[in-house]
Structure formats: structure tokens, C-alpha cells
Design a protein around this motif. Structure first.
Motif, PDB file in Angstrom:
ATOM      1  N   GLU A  29      44.439  39.933  35.587  1.00 14.21           N
ATOM      2  CA  GLU A  29      44.071  39.812  36.996  1.00 14.21           C
ATOM      3  C   GLU A  29      45.252  40.032  37.928  1.00 14.21           C
ATOM      4  N   ARG A  31      47.959  40.964  40.548  1.00 18.32           N
ATOM      5  CA  ARG A  31      47.910  41.688  41.818  1.00 18.32           C
ATOM      6  C   ARG A  31      49.302  42.240  42.107  1.00 18.32           C
ATOM      7  N   CYS A  77      48.577  38.604  48.092  1.00 15.47           N
ATOM      8  CA  CYS A  77      47.391  37.753  48.046  1.00 15.47           C
ATOM      9  C   CYS A  77      46.134  38.600  47.921  1.00 15.47           C
ATOM     10  N   ASP A  82      40.006  42.273  49.689  1.00 14.94           N
ATOM     11  CA  ASP A  82      38.725  41.574  49.823  1.00 14.94           C
ATOM     12  C   ASP A  82      38.033  41.926  51.134  1.00 14.94           C
TER      13      ASP A  82
ATOM     14  N   ALA B 151      45.695  31.612  44.687  1.00 12.55           N
ATOM     15  CA  ALA B 151      44.879  32.350  45.661  1.00 12.55           C
ATOM     16  C   ALA B 151      43.453  32.536  45.152  1.00 12.55           C
ATOM     17  N   ARG B 159      37.381  33.423  44.746  1.00  9.70           N
ATOM     18  CA  ARG B 159      37.589  34.867  44.711  1.00  9.70           C
ATOM     19  C   ARG B 159      37.540  35.431  43.300  1.00  9.70           C
ATOM     20  N   ARG B 160      37.732  34.584  42.299  1.00  7.22           N
ATOM     21  CA  ARG B 160      37.781  35.082  40.915  1.00  7.22           C
ATOM     22  C   ARG B 160      36.701  34.423  40.080  1.00  7.22           C
ATOM     23  N   ASP B 161      36.089  35.213  39.247  1.00  4.86           N
ATOM     24  CA  ASP B 161      35.036  34.681  38.391  1.00  4.86           C
ATOM     25  C   ASP B 161      35.575  34.450  36.982  1.00  4.86           C
ATOM     26  N   ARG B 283      30.556  33.269  45.840  1.00  8.41           N
ATOM     27  CA  ARG B 283      30.951  33.031  47.231  1.00  8.41           C
ATOM     28  C   ARG B 283      29.842  33.425  48.185  1.00  8.41           C
TER      29      ARG B 283
END
Lengths: 111, 392
Positions: A29, A31, A77, A82, B151, B159-161, B283
Motif C-alpha cells: 500500500e 504511497r 498522504c 482521493d 492516514a 481510506r483503506r480496506d 466510507r
């Protein structure tokens, strides 16, 4: 006594440390640095507005928008990713961007 | 004891550790007769900064209030803003928040267990614990992408699954940690190095814990059943079954043991929430402008009760934001537990509340009669403590 057993066990274990420059472990994951795909960008400047550290600067509107991305300010972030309505921002998995000169640490995206 | 009172100043600056803090101790011989904490060296103006940023931008600012309990702060913030917006968070998001909160609690407790072991000179244990902490850091990194500031929270959900693959990775690593903690508990209970330095040191009785408003593991080590997760359930805690662990002695040793037991309890909570994890959205979309109102939100951070207060005025920025961190609540107990303690025990007692600072770098001993000044470093103090115990 308990600690002696534990200490003896540890003699035969291999080191927990990762051999960094040879072995690079990046989580799924992660970033990293962001890239803008200007073909998709509509220049709405939403990314610049949501950025908590003002790492994104936009000049011009719509198709003529020029995006300046300051790597030295970015906190990764990915809120802009998003928030982007047209999915024009992508996260890369790069993470080694140390530099001696702050002014070099910026990327300019234009159509 | 001749009755001469020596004033001893500890702190405030420490270049390597988290936060600076100053304590003025009045000593009679080697015993502390009065302790005065002086706070405010790390005032960063975060509350004011939050008032000049939008709610979305504040998500990332509020995480940076603290390095270890960043998720606790962001849960607390999002809860307050969701209350202002009157938004219901999807159940799956509530469970994911719980899992992260408990992983963070394990991380924080392991970190502190290592620090206290280091403080008493039990560095072997410090190395063991910090090695095991890497497992938790790896889990968090794989779930969120970051080791510290996850975050993960956003206003209206997460925001994350989590998927099945990740869940099984968590469970596998938790098993290793559980096995190791269960091995460490008898080790801690029998290790003379630790027992001599912590048993009966800095006692806080149940009455005093209530009187001085202690929170979190500090209060629970003194036998006060106080836990926001049970008293005022948030996230998914109302649907999970878990125990509040309390110990009766209230000394430094109970503060160590309570954290070890809480790690085991947190592992159980994560297992239960992973098995109950509901399907669905993670969400909901929210508006950027928040209607004028005010909200108070409470969270059990690893160090204790955390309170956030928000007032909105209809724009996309909060009008007033207030944060009360658990260390502030526990700080008042210092004026009680330090009194009567020996100077050699001061580092252990100060570290014992799991403060968000470690300020023992430099201290100045001022002998009022001779008017002499000697600057001590943390190493001097540690050496002094070790020698003092050897002499006994």
C-alpha cells in the motif's frame, strides 16, 4: 532462568536487520511520489486546495493548467489522489529522492 | 538528614527523545520532598493551525500531534467532525478503525515496555521488545503503507480496506507476538534486575489515582476501572467483548505488568473484530462545509483518555479546536508519586506514566548552601542510579 533460555535461542537466529541497499522492501500500500496524467486533468485545482502542506501549485485554468509539484513539501498522504474527480493523479512506488538542492525537488506538469 | 533542601532541576531539553519537559525537585538528602512540573516547552500552536485549515487538511495535521498515538488522534478528530455533520459511519469502517487502534495500542505498549526496561538498565529486554515491535510495524506498514502516520481515517469512514489475505497476515504475526509476550511475562515477574528497581517504587493508591485524575494504564494499575472503550464506547467497541484489566498495587511494576496484559487483551480484540468484520461500504461521502455546532469526542488512546473538542461556524474550517492529551491528565500525579521517592528512582517514576516526553537529558544540581552548580547528563543520572543500587 527464562532469560538464559531466550538468550541461547537467539544465538542461532538470523539477524532481523534488512540489508537495505541490496534488499528493498516496499509494502503493497506504499504511497510514493505522485504523477499527474495531464491528458485526464481538467485543471479544476481541487488537488491544490485539499493539499495540507501546499505542495501543489496550479497556474492557469482548464486545459492550460500548469501543475508544479514540490517534492520537498509533500507528506505523501495522497489526499489529492482521493479527491481527484477524474483520477488524473497516480501514486508511484518510488521512495529514494533525497537531494542536496531543494530547488531541484520539484516537478512541472503541463499538457 | 540535616534539613537542608536542595533544589534540583531536571530538563527541559533533550535533543534525541520526544518532548522536553522540566521538573523542579526539592530534595532532602536523597529523598524528594516536593516536585513541581513545568510544562509548555513543545507548544506548537497546532490548535490555532487547525483553525486556519480546512477539515480535510486537518486530518493530516491532527495525526502529527503525536508520533505514537497518531491513529487515536485521528479517530478522535473524525468522530468529532462526524458528530458535527451528523454522519453515520459504515460498520465495516468502524471495525477497521478498531483494528488499527488496537494495533497501535500494542505498538505503543511494546515501545514503552522497551523504554522502561532501558531506564532500569535491563537492556536485553529492551532489545527483545523492540525487535518484536517491528512485527507490529510491519503489519501497519502493509495495511496502510506507512509505519507511523497511517492516514487511514477520513471524515465519514476509512481510506483503506482489509481483504482476506491481509487479515491472515495480521493473524499470523499476532500469534508470534502473543507467544512471545506470554513468554516474557514470567520473565518479567522473576527478573531480579527489574524487580529491585520497580517493585514498590512510585506507588499511587486507588484513592489518589481518582483524586489526581489519573487516566489509562496509570489509573488501571492502581485499581481504578477506567476505560473509555467500555465507559463511552466508540468505533466498534460496543459490539466486542473484552475485559478491563486492573491491578491493585499501583507501583512501577504494576504499570509494567498492566501493559503486558493489555497487549494480550488487544490481540484478542483484533482477533474478534477480524472474525466479526461486516461487509459493505468503507466510507460515505460528506459535505465540505460543516453546519454551525459543537462536539466533544473521547477516545482511549494507548496512554489514556484523549479528548477533542470542536466548534464549527458553517464554513469549511473549524472555529475552535481543543485537544487534551492523556499525558496532561497523568502529569498531576507526579506531584504525588515523586514525593518520598529516592533520587535514583526518579527516572523510572517519570518514565512510568508513559509520558509523551523524555526529558531526563540534562539536570542541574544546585546546592543552595554552597551555591554550587553541576550539570548532569542522562548518562550521569543512570550511572548514579546503578551505583546507588549497588551500594544498597
Amino acid at each position: 532462568m527464562h532469560i538464559t533460555i531466550e538468550a541461547l535461542k537467539n544465538i542461532f537466529k538470523k539477524a532481523s536487520t534488512e540489508k537495505y541497499p541490496i534488499q528493498k522492501k516496499i509494502p503493497e500500500e506504499y504511497r510514493g511520489r505522485l504523477i499527474w496524467i495531464m491528458e485526464k486533468c481538467v485543471g479544476c485545482s481541487l488537488c491544490a486546495r485539499v493539499c495540507p502542506v501546499k505542495a501543489i501549485q496550479i497556474t492557469g485554468k482548464g486545459k492550460e493548467a500548469i501543475i508544479t509539484y514540490f517534492l520537498d513539501r509533500c507528506i505523501y498522504c495522497a489526499q489529492c489522489v482521493d479527491s481527484c474527480n477524474v483520477k488524473a493523479i497516480e501514486i508511484t512506488r518510488e521512495f529514494e529522492f533525497a537531494d542536496y538542492d531543494k530547488s531541484q525537488m520539484k516537478y512541472v506538469y503541463a499538457r | 538528614m540535616s534539613g537542608t533542601v536542595i533544589r534540583l532541576v531536571i530538563g527541559p531539553q533533550h535533543p534525541a527523545l520526544k518532548e522536553p519537559e522540566r521538573f523542579i525537585l526539592e530534595l532532602e538528602g536523597e529523598q524528594v520532598v516536593r516536585a513541581i512540573p513545568r510544562i509548555g516547552y513543545v507548544h506548537r500552536g497546532i490548535e490555532k493551525a487547525m483553525e486556519s485549515r480546512t477539515y480535510i487538511q486537518n486530518l493530516y495535521l491532527v495525526e502529527r500531534v503525536c508520533g505514537i498515538c497518531s491513529h487515536a488522534h485521528s479517530i478522535c478528530y473524525t468522530q468529532a467532525i462526524e458528530e458535527l455533520l451528523e454522519v453515520e459511519v459504515p460498520p465495516r469502517a468502524r471495525y477497521i478503525r478498531t483494528i488499527f487502534a488496537e494495533l497501535e495500542r500494542i505498538n505503543s505498549h511494546l515501545l514503552w515496555l522497551g523504554l522502561i526496561a532501558h531506564e532500569v538498565g535491563f537492556d536485553t529486554f529492551f532489545m527483545y521488545i523492540w525487535r518484536d515491535r517491528e512485527l507490529i510495524m510491519d503489519i501497519l506498514e502493509e495495511l496502510s503503507g506507512n509505519r507511523v502516520h497511517y492516514a487511514v481515517n477520513t471524515i465519514g469512514g476509512v481510506r483503506r480496506d482489509l481483504d482476506h489475505d491481509k487479515a491472515s497476515k495480521i493473524l499470523k504475526r499476532l500469534e508470534i507476538i502473543e507467544e512471545r509476550i506470554k513468554r516474557y511475562i514470567p520473565m518479567l515477574e522473576r527478573e531480579q534486575t527489574l524487580l529491585k528497581r520497580t517493585l514498590g517504587i512510585g506507588p499511587l493508591s486507588q484513592i489518589d489515582a481518582i483524586k489526581y485524575g489519573a487516566v489509562g494504564p496509570m489509573a488501571r494499575a492502581s485499581g481504578v476501572k477506567r476505560d473509555v472503550r467500555k465507559d463511552d464506547p466508540y468505533a466498534a467497541y460496543d459490539e466486542l467483548s473484552f475485559n478491563i484489566i486492573t491491578l491493585d498495587d499501583g507501583d512501577c511494576f504494576s504499570r509494567i505488568m498492566i501493559r503486558a496484559y493489555e497487549i494480550l487483551e488487544s490481540i484478542e480484540i483484533i482477533r474478534e473484530s477480524l472474525s466479526k468484520l461486516p461487509d459493505g461500504e468503507i466510507r460515505v461521502k460528506v459535505k465540505l462545509a460543516v453546519p454551525p455546532s459543537e462536539a466533544l469526542s473521547r477516545v482511549e488512546a494507548p496512554r489514556g483518555e484523549l479528548i477533542h473538542y470542536a466548534r464549527s461556524n458553517g464554513t469549511d474550517k473549524p472555529e475552535r479546536y481543543k485537544i487534551r492529551a492523556p499525558t496532561l491528565a497523568n502529569l498531576a500525579t507526579f506531584s504525588k508519586i515523586l514525593v518520598g521517592a529516592y533520587l535514583a528512582d526518579v527516572p523510572v517514576i517519570l518514565a512510568g506514566i508513559d509520558p509523551c516526553f523524555s526529558c531526563m537529558d540534562r539536570m542541574q544540581i544546585i546546592d543552595l548552601e554552597k551555591n554550587e552548580k553541576n550539570i548532569w547528563t542522562i548518562e550521569d543520572l543512570r550511572r548514579y542510579a546503578r551505583e546507588w543500587y549497588q551500594r544498597r
